[in-house]
Write an enzyme that holds these catalytic residues in place. Structure first.
Site: not given
Ligand code: NAD
Length: 247
Positions: A135, A139
Site C-alpha cells: 500500500h 497507510k
Molecule cells: P484518510 O486518513 O485519508 O482519511 C480518514 C479521514 O477520517 C480523515 O479526513 C480524518 O480527518 C477523518 N477522521 C478521523 N477521525 C474522525 C472522526 N472522529 N470523525 C470523523 N472523521 C474522522 O484515510 P483513508 O485512506 O481514506 O482510509 C480511511 C479508512 O478506510 C482506513 O481505516 C483504511 O484502512 C480504510 N479503507 C478501507 C477500504 C475498504 O474497502 N474497506 C478501502 C480503503 C481504505
C-alpha cells in the site's frame, strides 16, 4: 429506479471519503445528506440520513456505531485496523441495526476471497501459504484489513489456529518453515492503492493469486452499493459477500 437512499459519510475529507462523495454525486439513486470529518458533530446531521458510511478511523468507528444504534441508522463500515475490543463494540450492535463490515468493498477482491478459499481447499496441506500486500506510504495500519481477511480465510480452510500460525515477516535465525505457518508481509511505498497476492508454494510448483487496485473508486462504488443494500436488511452483521450474493 430504486428509491433514493440518503447517505451520511464520516471521514468525508479523507482519501476514501472524497472518492465516496465523488461517486455518490454520479449516482441518481443516492443523496449525500451529510459529510462529517474530525471536529464535526455527527449528532447534528444523523437524523437526515438512512445510512452512515464510515471511512474515518478505527478509533472513531465504535463511537459512530453506538450513535447509529441509538438512532436506528444502518451502517456501512470500511475502517480497518480495529482491536479485538473495538471490533466487539461494533459487532455487539448487530441486534439493533443492520451493519455491513468489510475489509474491502471491491468486487475483484471479494472474488479473490472466494478463489483463495477454493484454492486452499483444492491444493491441500502440501502447499505453503504466504500473503504479501503493498500500500501507499501514508497507510497507517499494517497488515491491511484485506490481508487479514485473506489469512483468516486460509486458516479457516486449513483448520489452523490463526494466532498460532501467523508469521509477520521473518528476521534472524527463524529456523525452517513449518507446514502450519501462514506468512504475512506488508510493503509500503509511493501511491499504491492496494495490491494483494496469496502464494501457494510446494515442491515443483507455485500458484499465485493477485489483485491490484488502481483506483479508490472501486472501493467507493462497492461501499455505496452496500449502503443501498443494507437499508433494506434486518438488524444483523453482514459483509460484502452477502451484498454480492456470493454466500
Ligand atoms: P484518510 O486518513 O485519508 O482519511 C480518514 C479521514 O477520517 C480523515 O479526513 C480524518 O480527518 C477523518 N477522521 C478521523 N477521525 C474522525 C472522526 N472522529 N470523525 C470523523 N472523521 C474522522 O484515510 P483513508 O485512506 O481514506 O482510509 C480511511 C479508512 O478506510 C482506513 O481505516 C483504511 O484502512 C480504510 N479503507 C478501507 C477500504 C475498504 O474497502 N474497506 C478501502 C480503503 C481504505
Amino acid at each position: 429506479m430504486n428509491p433514493v437512499t440518503k447517505i451520511i459519510i464520516t471521514g468525508s475529507k479523507g482519501r476514501m471519503g472524497r472518492a465516496l462523495v465523488a461517486c455518490a454525486a454520479r449516482n441518481p439513486e443516492l443523496v449525500v445528506a451529510g459529510q462529517i470529518d474530525a471536529g464535526d458533530d455527527l449528532k447534528t446531521v444523523i437524523d437526515a440520513g438512512d445510512v452512515v458510511i464510515d471511512f474515518s478511523s478505527h478509533n472513531a468507528t465504535p463511537g459512530i456505531a453506538a450513535l447509529c444504534a441509538e438512532r436506528g441508522k444502518a451502517m456501512v463500515i470500511g475502517t480497518t485496523g480495529h482491536s479485538d475490543a473495538g471490533k466487539s463494540q461494533i459487532t455487539n450492535l448487530k441486534s439493533k441495526i443492520p451493519i455491513v463490515l468489510a475489509s474491502n468493498f471491491s468486487t475483484g477482491v471479494n472474488t479473490l476471497f472466494w478463489l483463495t478459499r477454493k484454492a486452499a481447499e483444492i491444493l491441500g496441506p502440501d502447499f505453503d501459504l504466504e500473503v504479501v500486500e503493498m500500500h501507499h506510504r501514508l497507510k497507517k495500519d499494517a497488515p491491511s484489513g484485506t490481508a487479514t481477511t485473506l489469512v483468516e480465510i486460509l486458516a479457516d480452510a486449513r483448520k489452523l489456529q490463526l494466532k498460532q500460525s501467523l508469521r509477520h515477516g521473518r528476521e534472524g535465525i527463524v529456523g525452517e518453515r513449518t507446514a502450519s505457518e501462514i506468512g504475512m508481509h506488508s510493503l509500503r511505498g509511493g501511491d499504491v492503492v492496494g495490491d494483494h497476492t496469496v502464494i501457494f508454494a510446494t515442491n515443483g510448483e507455485r500458484v499465485e493469486l493477485t489483485h491490484k487496485a488502481s483506483s479508490r473508486e472501486t472501493f467507493a462504488n462497492g461501499a455505496l452499493r452496500a449502503a443501498q443494500w443494507v437499508v433494506k436488511q434486518k438488524p444483523g452483521l453482514y459483509d460484502m459477500q452477502d451484498v454480492l450474493g456470493l454466500k
